[in-house]
Design a protein around this motif. Structure first.
Motif, PDB file in Angstrom:
ATOM      1  N   VAL A   1       0.843  -1.190   0.000  1.00  0.00           N
ATOM      2  CA  VAL A   1       0.000   0.000   0.000  1.00  0.00           C
ATOM      3  C   VAL A   1       0.880   1.243   0.000  1.00  0.00           C
ATOM      4  CG1 VAL A   1      -1.733   1.313   1.266  1.00  0.00           C
ATOM      5  CG2 VAL A   1      -1.834  -1.184   1.252  1.00  0.00           C
ATOM      6  N   GLN A   2       0.627   2.121  -0.930  1.00  0.00           N
ATOM      7  CA  GLN A   2       1.313   3.419  -0.943  1.00  0.00           C
ATOM      8  C   GLN A   2       0.316   4.498  -0.562  1.00  0.00           C
ATOM      9  OE1 GLN A   2       3.065   3.567  -4.919  1.00  0.00           O
ATOM     10  NE2 GLN A   2       5.055   3.094  -4.016  1.00  0.00           N
ATOM     11  N   LEU A   3       0.742   5.420   0.281  1.00  0.00           N
ATOM     12  CA  LEU A   3      -0.150   6.453   0.814  1.00  0.00           C
ATOM     13  C   LEU A   3       0.402   7.828   0.483  1.00  0.00           C
ATOM     14  CD1 LEU A   3      -0.636   4.870   4.352  1.00  0.00           C
ATOM     15  CD2 LEU A   3      -2.148   4.638   2.374  1.00  0.00           C
ATOM     16  N   VAL A   4      -0.452   8.716  -0.005  1.00  0.00           N
ATOM     17  CA  VAL A   4      -0.049  10.076  -0.352  1.00  0.00           C
ATOM     18  C   VAL A   4      -1.031  11.058   0.270  1.00  0.00           C
ATOM     19  CG1 VAL A   4       0.415  11.708  -2.202  1.00  0.00           C
ATOM     20  CG2 VAL A   4       0.967   9.279  -2.518  1.00  0.00           C
ATOM     21  N   GLU A   5      -0.516  11.870   1.196  1.00  0.00           N
ATOM     22  CA  GLU A   5      -1.352  12.865   1.858  1.00  0.00           C
ATOM     23  C   GLU A   5      -1.372  14.171   1.064  1.00  0.00           C
ATOM     24  OE1 GLU A   5       0.994  10.789   5.281  1.00  0.00           O
ATOM     25  OE2 GLU A   5       1.379  11.534   3.263  1.00  0.00           O
ATOM     26  N   SER A   6      -2.453  14.901   1.228  1.00  0.00           N
ATOM     27  CA  SER A   6      -2.570  16.228   0.624  1.00  0.00           C
ATOM     28  C   SER A   6      -3.540  17.054   1.462  1.00  0.00           C
ATOM     29  CB  SER A   6      -3.042  16.149  -0.821  1.00  0.00           C
ATOM     30  OG  SER A   6      -4.319  15.551  -0.892  1.00  0.00           O
ATOM     31  N   GLY A   7      -3.554  18.364   1.193  1.00  0.00           N
ATOM     32  CA  GLY A   7      -4.523  19.229   1.852  1.00  0.00           C
ATOM     33  C   GLY A   7      -3.970  20.071   2.980  1.00  0.00           C
ATOM     34  N   GLY A   8      -2.705  19.882   3.307  1.00  0.00           N
ATOM     35  CA  GLY A   8      -2.121  20.698   4.354  1.00  0.00           C
ATOM     36  C   GLY A   8      -1.922  22.131   3.888  1.00  0.00           C
ATOM     37  N   GLY A   9      -1.544  22.982   4.831  1.00  0.00           N
ATOM     38  CA  GLY A   9      -1.309  24.375   4.485  1.00  0.00           C
ATOM     39  C   GLY A   9      -1.260  25.255   5.706  1.00  0.00           C
ATOM     40  N   LEU A  10      -1.337  26.555   5.450  1.00  0.00           N
ATOM     41  CA  LEU A  10      -1.318  27.553   6.507  1.00  0.00           C
ATOM     42  C   LEU A  10      -2.732  28.080   6.720  1.00  0.00           C
ATOM     43  CD1 LEU A  10       0.181  29.540   8.415  1.00  0.00           C
ATOM     44  CD2 LEU A  10       0.514  31.014   6.412  1.00  0.00           C
TER      45      LEU A  10
END
Length: 122
Positions: A1-10
């Motif tokens: 399983v490969q996992l890729v996070e997104s949606g972070g920020g300031l």
């Protein structure tokens, strides 16, 4: 399983962010998923977890009532909706996948994403 996070920020204190974690691999729909975070100079800590079916969830006391974990097995994606953010929520957020039941222990997860930075300004 490969996992890729997104949606972070300031974001400013009191604001919201929604993190996503896209998974590849056939085992996502049978995996417990978790979100952890690691702040500057701190150890990685548990945030939230969700069972393979989505029927069970568990949260750290520090985020209970503010964060919501959910998953869409058809899209191989797990989400973390973060509301009423505080400066102390600033951290790199990681998603993780594990074969067992829901757990707060990092050892219960054998796949990890690369992390996404969340910074909350006061």
């Amino acid at each position: 399983v490969q996992l890729v996070e997104s949606g972070g920020g300031l974001v400013q204190a009191g604001g919201s962010l929604r993190l996503s974690c896209a998974a590849s691999g056939r085992t996502f729909s049978t995996s417990t998923m978790g979100w952890f975070r690691q702040g500057p100079g701190k150890e990685r800590e548990f945030v939230a977890t969700i069972s393979w079916s989505g029927g069970s969830t568990y949260y750290a006391d520090s985020v209970k009532g503010r964060f919501t974990i959910s998953r869409d097995n058809a899209k191989n994606t797990v989400y973390l909706q973060m509301n009423s953010l505080k400066p102390e929520d600033t951290a790199v957020y990681y998603c993780a996948a594990g074969p067992g039941g829901i757990t707060t222990n990092v050892r219960g997860y054998n796949y990890w994403g690369q992390g996404t930075q969340v910074t909350v300004s006061s």
